[in-house]
Design an enzyme around this catalytic site. Structure first.
Site, PDB file in Angstrom:
ATOM      1  CG  HIS A 134       4.487  -2.573   9.185  1.00  0.00           C
ATOM      2  ND1 HIS A 134       3.418  -1.986   9.819  1.00  0.00           N
ATOM      3  CD2 HIS A 134       4.040  -2.926   7.957  1.00  0.00           C
ATOM      4  CE1 HIS A 134       2.372  -1.987   9.025  1.00  0.00           C
ATOM      5  NE2 HIS A 134       2.723  -2.542   7.876  1.00  0.00           N
TER       6      HIS A 134
ATOM      7  CD  GLU B 217      21.539   6.013   1.305  1.00  0.00           C
ATOM      8  OE1 GLU B 217      22.500   6.772   1.507  1.00  0.00           O
ATOM      9  OE2 GLU B 217      20.371   6.423   1.155  1.00  0.00           O
TER      10      GLU B 217
ATOM     11  CG  HIS C  22      16.695   5.373  -1.310  1.00  0.00           C
ATOM     12  ND1 HIS C  22      16.601   6.562  -1.979  1.00  0.00           N
ATOM     13  CD2 HIS C  22      17.522   5.599  -0.254  1.00  0.00           C
ATOM     14  CE1 HIS C  22      17.338   7.482  -1.373  1.00  0.00           C
ATOM     15  NE2 HIS C  22      17.903   6.921  -0.315  1.00  0.00           N
TER      16      HIS C  22
ATOM     17  CD  GLU D 222       0.706 -10.950   5.907  1.00  0.00           C
ATOM     18  OE1 GLU D 222       0.891  -9.779   5.556  1.00  0.00           O
ATOM     19  OE2 GLU D 222      -0.211 -11.272   6.673  1.00  0.00           O
TER      20      GLU D 222
END
Length: 137
Positions: A12, A122, A73, A49
Site C-alpha cells: 500500500h 505523475e 513522487h 485514516e
C-alpha cells in the site's frame, strides 16, 4: 544479489494529509478511487485514516502535517488518451500542474501535479521497457 525474502509487490501507499475529506475527494475525483474504510474519530494507527482502492492498489491517507515540495513522487501508468481527461480533473480542483520536461515519444508522456499537501504525483504513459530501449540498454 542478496539472498533472502523477495519483494512481491507494493502492499500500500500512505500519504499524510491535513484535511482527510479534501484529500479523499481528490483521490476519488482524479484517481477514481473507492473509499473502503474510514476510522472516523478512532485511531488504530498513528492518526485518523481512510483507505481507498484504485485498480488493485491500496492507498491510505492519514491525518497529519503537510510536507515540503520535492521531486520525490509516485508515478501511475495511464493510457495516452486519458491524459487530457486527467489534466481537466486536476485543473478543476485547482491543483498545481508542473511543466513537464522535454521528452521524446519513446519515453512516453507525463503529467505532474502536487496535491494539497505537496505530494508530487505523475501520470505516465511509458513503461520501463520503453525507457530502457530508448536509453539503448
Amino acid at each position: 544479489m542478496i539472498d533472502g525474502p523477495k519483494i512481491k509487490n507494493i502492499s500500500h501507499i500512505t500519504f499524510i494529509c491535513r484535511d482527510l475529506e479534501k484529500s479523499a475527494e481528490m483521490f476519488q475525483f482524479i484517481f477514481g478511487a473507492k473509499e473502503i474504510y474510514s476510522s472516523g474519530d478512532q485511531t488504530f494507527s498513528i492518526s485518523k485514516e481512510k483507505f481507498f482502492k484504485t485498480g488493485s492498489l491500496w492507498i491510505a491517507i492519514m491525518e497529519g502535517e503537510s510536507i515540503e515540495k520535492t521531486y520525490n513522487h509516485i508515478a501511475f501508468h495511464v493510457d495516452e488518451k486519458d491524459l487530457p481527461f486527467l489534466e481537466e480533473r486536476i485543473r478543476k480542483l485547482n491543483l498545481t500542474i508542473l511543466p513537464g520536461r522535454k521528452r521524446t515519444k519513446e519515453e512516453g508522456n507525463s503529467l505532474y501535479f502536487y496535491d494539497y499537501d505537496n505530494h508530487l504525483f505523475e501520470f505516465h504513459t511509458g513503461n520501463l521497457d520503453m525507457r530502457l530501449k530508448f536509453y539503448n540498454l
